[in-house]
Design an enzyme around this catalytic site. Structure first.
Site, short mmCIF file in Angstrom:
data_model
loop_
_atom_site.label_atom_id
_atom_site.label_comp_id
_atom_site.label_asym_id
_atom_site.label_seq_id
_atom_site.Cartn_x
_atom_site.Cartn_y
_atom_site.Cartn_z
N GLY A 106 57.45 27.73 20.36
CA GLY A 106 57.43 26.78 19.27
C GLY A 106 56.06 26.63 18.63
N SER A 107 55.02 26.64 19.43
CA SER A 107 53.67 26.44 18.89
C SER A 107 53.29 27.55 17.91
CB SER A 107 52.64 26.35 20.01
OG SER A 107 52.82 25.18 20.76
N SER B 226 61.97 26.81 20.51
CA SER B 226 61.37 27.33 21.76
C SER B 226 62.45 27.44 22.83
CB SER B 226 60.25 26.40 22.23
OG SER B 226 59.56 26.97 23.32
N ASN C 49 59.22 14.67 20.49
CA ASN C 49 59.16 15.20 21.85
C ASN C 49 58.89 14.13 22.89
OD1 ASN C 49 56.64 15.50 20.24
ND2 ASN C 49 55.73 15.87 22.25
N CYS D 202 52.30 18.87 27.25
CA CYS D 202 51.17 19.62 26.71
C CYS D 202 49.86 18.84 26.83
CB CYS D 202 51.43 19.98 25.26
SG CYS D 202 52.98 20.84 24.99
N HIS E 281 62.59 27.67 26.12
CA HIS E 281 62.63 27.00 27.43
C HIS E 281 63.05 25.54 27.35
CE1 HIS E 281 58.74 24.62 27.43
NE2 HIS E 281 58.57 25.37 26.37
N GLN F 281 62.66 20.26 20.10
CA GLN F 281 63.43 19.33 20.94
C GLN F 281 64.89 19.25 20.51
OE1 GLN F 281 62.50 17.70 23.72
NE2 GLN F 281 60.43 18.52 23.66
#
Length: 402
Positions: free
Chosen positions: A75-76, A204, A156, A329, A206, A184
């Site tokens: 995602g980042s 993302s 998030n 994070c 995961h 999310q």
């Protein structure tokens, strides 16, 4: 630890356990179809076939075209590439104004900070005490030189879901690109990029039982992406590096499974989430963060007066509960959550937050244990806190109602 301890993983917003579906999809890509998808020989072409099948699966889950899907490391990276792309496209037209919110993920905020240093004007909207963006605030903030609006789909930390369709419609009306960080939301909420007027979107793997290190950037047809990784012609020349075919295949399988079960999962989790909220609300001088209803089915986030989040997490871990005080994070940071500050929580209580994010396998017994454990730990920490003693003796004013 004692035999009566129950082991509960309640930090699914940080990461999820890999599903068997994802694992089963990945294994052949590592043992049998392991070729480089850019190769011309048959084993490489089989990997290429799996790669493109996975791209189609992902596209289908968000109602996109297969040529609008780009695979990233997560995602980042997707957030960075989307925002950088809009900034470059805007600058070419003399547009260097970007709108976002105060409670975005740091992948967005830090990218915007860098752009501000490069001469872009960045506007961060307020989100109100319930953590929900008002679409009219977006409309009012848009100017003739606005290049991008980037607003997360679901927060998030506090789990609040944003009016994405309405915001997207305003952006479409004004001719402004709209990006949403859906890390999310994907696999947990229904996403339709056409119906919701979304131009770019980040995912993302995961976060919905896929592998770590794999993500997606959706970019609407006609948007020419700016590269942030150079080196090869992969992903139609927009993201260099040999594709991680096993992870991509696992992510696609996990996303498909999650989307197929969204309604079933929500019907199971929402009553458990509400029961957990009701139970934690009984702890004196505590408050739920974010809107009680318009939130992710799995997310519960509370602040407790007189509590430090780190101590709370460590003592919950002793009881077998894995939880978070905010975004994983930034869990090593001593600063209070920027999300909680954005919804108006003062520093004194923003330090004492707890995020519990339930998994699909959560039970009523798990929720009962969570309520019991959090209540016991909060009581224990308060009993040994000089700050709490000052509150109870009236030397300091309480922030929350009892």
């Amino acid at each position: 630890m004692a035999d009566n301890i129950r082991y509960i993983y309640a930090d699914n917003a940080a990461t999820t356990k890999m599903s068997q579906t994802a694992l089963d999809a990945m294994l052949p890509c590592m043992t049998e179809f392991f070729g480089n998808p850019s190769s011309l020989y048959s084993i490489g072409q089989k990997a290429k076939e799996i790669l493109e099948e996975s791209r189609q699966i992902v596209a289908d889950q968000i109602n996109a075209s297969v040529k609008e899907i780009y695979f990233t490391s997560g995602g980042s990276e997707a957030d960075n590439q989307a925002i950088r792309t809009a900034a470059v496209l805007g600058a070419k037209k003399g547009k260097k104004h970007i709108i976002s919110t105060k409670f975005e993920h740091h992948a967005v905020l830090h990218t915007l900070n860098k752009l501000e240093k490069e001469g872009y004007e960045i506007i961060l909207l307020d989100v109100g005490s319930k953590g929900i963006v008002d679409p009219e605030d977006v409309r009012k903030a848009i100017k003739d030189d606005t290049a991008l609006v980037t607003i997360m789909y679901a927060n998030n930390e506090i789990g609040t879901v944003q009016p994405i369709k309405e915001i997207g419609a305003i952006c479409r009306e004004k001719g402004v690109l709209f990006h949403t960080d859906a890390v999310q939301a994907a696999g947990h909420l229904h996403i339709d990029v056409i119906d919701q007027n979304i131009d770019m979107l980040s995912i993302s793997g995961h976060k919905f039982h896929g592998p770590k290190g794999c993500g997606v950037l959706y970019a609407k047809k006609g948007i020419i992406l700016s590269n942030i990784i150079e080196g090869g012609a992969q992903e139609r020349g927009k993201r260099a590096g040999t594709e991680n075919v096993p992870a991509i295949r696992g992510m696609a399988a996990a996303l498909k499974e999650a989307v197929e079960n969204i309604d079933k999962t929500a019907a199971h989790l929402i009553p458990l989430r509400n029961k957990l909220i009701e139970g934690l609300n009984k702890i004196p001088y505590s408050e739920l963060n974010g809107d009680a209803e318009n939130r992710l089915p799995s997310n519960v986030n509370f602040c407790f007066e007189g509590i430090e989040g780190e101590s709370l997490l460590l003592l919950l871990d002793d009881k077998g509960v894995s939880a978070s005080s905010g975004s994983a994070c930034t869990s090593g940071s001593l600063d209070p959550s920027h999300v909680l500050l954005a919804i108006g929580r003062p520093h004194e209580v923003a330090h004492g937050s707890l995020r519990l994010s339930l998994g699909e396998d959560a039970t009523e017994e798990d929720v009962d244990y969570l309520i019991k454990s959090v209540t016991e730990v909060v009581t224990y920490l308060r009993n040994m806190s000089p700050f709490w003693r000052d509150l109870t003796e009236g030397k300091r004013p309480h922030i929350f109602a009892e």
